[in-house]
Design a protein around this motif. Structure first.
Motif, PDB file in Angstrom:
ATOM      1  N   GLU A   1       0.841  -1.197   0.000  1.00  0.00           N
ATOM      2  CA  GLU A   1       0.000   0.000   0.000  1.00  0.00           C
ATOM      3  C   GLU A   1       0.877   1.248   0.000  1.00  0.00           C
ATOM      4  O   GLU A   1       1.993   1.229   0.531  1.00  0.00           O
ATOM      5  CB  GLU A   1      -0.915   0.015   1.234  1.00  0.00           C
ATOM      6  CG  GLU A   1      -1.897  -1.151   1.294  1.00  0.00           C
ATOM      7  CD  GLU A   1      -2.750  -1.108   2.553  1.00  0.00           C
ATOM      8  OE1 GLU A   1      -2.453  -0.263   3.437  1.00  0.00           O
ATOM      9  OE2 GLU A   1      -3.698  -1.901   2.659  1.00  0.00           O
ATOM     10  N   VAL A   2       0.364   2.318  -0.594  1.00  0.00           N
ATOM     11  CA  VAL A   2       1.075   3.598  -0.648  1.00  0.00           C
ATOM     12  C   VAL A   2       0.145   4.689  -0.136  1.00  0.00           C
ATOM     13  O   VAL A   2      -1.016   4.762  -0.550  1.00  0.00           O
ATOM     14  CB  VAL A   2       1.538   3.933  -2.081  1.00  0.00           C
ATOM     15  CG1 VAL A   2       2.209   5.311  -2.112  1.00  0.00           C
ATOM     16  CG2 VAL A   2       2.480   2.857  -2.607  1.00  0.00           C
TER      17      VAL A   2
ATOM     18  N   ASN B   1       2.491  -4.260   8.230  1.00  0.00           N
ATOM     19  CA  ASN B   1       1.164  -4.510   8.790  1.00  0.00           C
ATOM     20  C   ASN B   1       0.887  -6.004   8.676  1.00  0.00           C
ATOM     21  O   ASN B   1       0.493  -6.502   7.625  1.00  0.00           O
ATOM     22  CB  ASN B   1       0.091  -3.698   8.049  1.00  0.00           C
ATOM     23  CG  ASN B   1       0.203  -2.209   8.332  1.00  0.00           C
ATOM     24  OD1 ASN B   1       0.807  -1.810   9.320  1.00  0.00           O
ATOM     25  ND2 ASN B   1      -0.347  -1.389   7.468  1.00  0.00           N
ATOM     26  N   TRP B   2       1.170  -6.727   9.777  1.00  0.00           N
ATOM     27  CA  TRP B   2       1.029  -8.182   9.761  1.00  0.00           C
ATOM     28  C   TRP B   2      -0.433  -8.575   9.525  1.00  0.00           C
ATOM     29  O   TRP B   2      -1.333  -7.850   9.908  1.00  0.00           O
ATOM     30  CB  TRP B   2       1.523  -8.768  11.088  1.00  0.00           C
ATOM     31  CG  TRP B   2       2.956  -8.403  11.380  1.00  0.00           C
ATOM     32  CD1 TRP B   2       3.401  -7.310  12.054  1.00  0.00           C
ATOM     33  CD2 TRP B   2       4.124  -9.133  10.994  1.00  0.00           C
ATOM     34  NE1 TRP B   2       4.774  -7.304  12.113  1.00  0.00           N
ATOM     35  CE2 TRP B   2       5.240  -8.405  11.485  1.00  0.00           C
ATOM     36  CE3 TRP B   2       4.334 -10.322  10.297  1.00  0.00           C
ATOM     37  CZ2 TRP B   2       6.548  -8.845  11.281  1.00  0.00           C
ATOM     38  CZ3 TRP B   2       5.640 -10.752  10.099  1.00  0.00           C
ATOM     39  CH2 TRP B   2       6.727 -10.015  10.584  1.00  0.00           C
ATOM     40  N   PRO B   3      -0.697  -9.684   8.837  1.00  0.00           N
ATOM     41  CA  PRO B   3       0.299 -10.704   8.499  1.00  0.00           C
ATOM     42  C   PRO B   3       0.975 -10.544   7.136  1.00  0.00           C
ATOM     43  O   PRO B   3       1.994 -11.188   6.894  1.00  0.00           O
ATOM     44  CB  PRO B   3      -0.543 -11.998   8.494  1.00  0.00           C
ATOM     45  CG  PRO B   3      -1.895 -11.533   8.040  1.00  0.00           C
ATOM     46  CD  PRO B   3      -2.085 -10.162   8.625  1.00  0.00           C
ATOM     47  N   GLY B   4       0.465  -9.713   6.212  1.00  0.00           N
ATOM     48  CA  GLY B   4       1.054  -9.744   4.877  1.00  0.00           C
ATOM     49  C   GLY B   4       0.993  -8.447   4.096  1.00  0.00           C
ATOM     50  O   GLY B   4       1.054  -8.479   2.862  1.00  0.00           O
ATOM     51  N   THR B   5       0.904  -7.291   4.762  1.00  0.00           N
ATOM     52  CA  THR B   5       0.798  -6.017   4.047  1.00  0.00           C
ATOM     53  C   THR B   5       1.959  -5.109   4.412  1.00  0.00           C
ATOM     54  O   THR B   5       2.299  -4.958   5.593  1.00  0.00           O
ATOM     55  CB  THR B   5      -0.525  -5.304   4.380  1.00  0.00           C
ATOM     56  OG1 THR B   5      -1.621  -6.140   3.983  1.00  0.00           O
ATOM     57  CG2 THR B   5      -0.630  -3.975   3.635  1.00  0.00           C
ATOM     58  N   VAL B   6       2.560  -4.513   3.400  1.00  0.00           N
ATOM     59  CA  VAL B   6       3.604  -3.512   3.596  1.00  0.00           C
ATOM     60  C   VAL B   6       3.031  -2.157   3.190  1.00  0.00           C
ATOM     61  O   VAL B   6       2.467  -2.020   2.104  1.00  0.00           O
ATOM     62  CB  VAL B   6       4.866  -3.822   2.765  1.00  0.00           C
ATOM     63  CG1 VAL B   6       5.913  -2.724   2.961  1.00  0.00           C
ATOM     64  CG2 VAL B   6       5.429  -5.168   3.143  1.00  0.00           C
ATOM     65  N   ARG B   7       3.182  -1.175   4.051  1.00  0.00           N
ATOM     66  CA  ARG B   7       2.648   0.167   3.793  1.00  0.00           C
ATOM     67  C   ARG B   7       3.799   1.151   3.622  1.00  0.00           C
ATOM     68  O   ARG B   7       4.671   1.257   4.483  1.00  0.00           O
ATOM     69  CB  ARG B   7       1.742   0.602   4.944  1.00  0.00           C
ATOM     70  CG  ARG B   7       0.951   1.874   4.678  1.00  0.00           C
ATOM     71  CD  ARG B   7      -0.174   2.004   5.684  1.00  0.00           C
ATOM     72  NE  ARG B   7      -0.975   3.194   5.459  1.00  0.00           N
ATOM     73  CZ  ARG B   7      -0.958   4.268   6.248  1.00  0.00           C
ATOM     74  NH1 ARG B   7      -0.183   4.283   7.319  1.00  0.00           N
ATOM     75  NH2 ARG B   7      -1.702   5.317   5.979  1.00  0.00           N
TER      76      ARG B   7
END
Length: 248
Positions: free
Chosen positions: A59-60, A109-115
């Motif tokens: 996510e951005v 942002n667990w379990p699988g999101t990068v912000r």
């Protein structure tokens, strides 16, 4: 005489009995050790080796000038990478190489999101070069360019616009230090050197500012001139030396 053989028989032998009592404690320690090692191994596998906690989404936020796809591409995050293996510092540095980005923060942002949280550079002035309009931030970094002139930004007029140019830095320091009541009336900021900044107002007035120093004194002088003019046209105000105010 007393028969000592009977006494010797009555005394229990402690060697075998002591070993019997100590053996359960040793087995208990071994069991606890194996349990801890197994738990650590399971946690390590879940974090680094399994498909349970891997990057599935990127996510951005905070982007306006830079397209999302370009930010994601600059970040270089591969989907399927274990979240724990992400080098967030290196990812942030890659994103910050984009000219529109002043800083970037990478969050898991667990379990699988990068912000990716970006703070973009804010254009404060525009200059022309090779028929294109270049927007610069307060540091003189070009953040965008295009064929049409953006509205609402004053013109920056210097010989070599850029973050390493002293005249550019001086002009932008003066510009960014102006209160809104003056900045909103500014049409152009010009500098032939770091100590020769001149402001051109939208009403046609020219303000010889000089060096960027002593901004508060100069702003007070300029406000006083505007108040006392009372409708009388003052075409030029020289506040380069606050001790000696000059007007025309």
């Amino acid at each position: 005489m007393t028969d000592t053989r009977a006494d010797r028989r009555a005394v229990p032998e402690e060697g075998p009995a002591g070993e019997g009592r100590g053996r359960p404690n040793r087995w208990k320690a071994v069991f606890v050790t194996l349990l801890v090692v197994g738990a650590l191994g399971l946690v390590t596998w879940v974090l680094l080796g399994s498909r349970l906690l891997v990057v599935r989404h990127v996510e951005v936020s905070g982007a306006g000038l830079a397209p999302r796809d370009r930010i994601v591409a600059a970040a270089g995050i591969d989907l399927g990478t274990p979240m724990a293996r992400l080098r967030t510092g290196a990812i942030g540095e890659r994103v910050e190489r984009l000219r529109e980005v002043e800083s970037a923060k990478i969050e898991r942002n667990w379990p699988g999101t990068v912000r990716i949280v970006v703070r973009e550079r804010v254009p404060v002035a525009v200059f022309t070069r090779d028929g294109r309009y270049h927007l610069v931030d307060r540091h003189g970094v070009t953040v965008a360019d295009g064929e049409s002139r953006p509205s609402g930004l004053p013109t920056l007029t210097v010989a070599s616009p850029g973050p390493s140019d002293r005249a550019t830095r001086a002009a932008l320091a003066v510009l960014c230090g102006l209160p809104e009541r003056l900045g909103g009336r500014l049409a152009e900021v010009e500098a032939t050197g770091p100590e020769t900044v001149t402001l051109h107002m939208k009403d046609g007035q020219t303000v010889v500012w000089g060096a960027a120093e002593r901004a508060r004194e100069k702003i007070r002088l300029l406000d006083a001139v505007r108040r006392t003019a009372a409708g009388r046209a003052v075409r030029t105000v020289d506040i380069s030396s606050p001790e000696v105010l000059k007007t025309k």
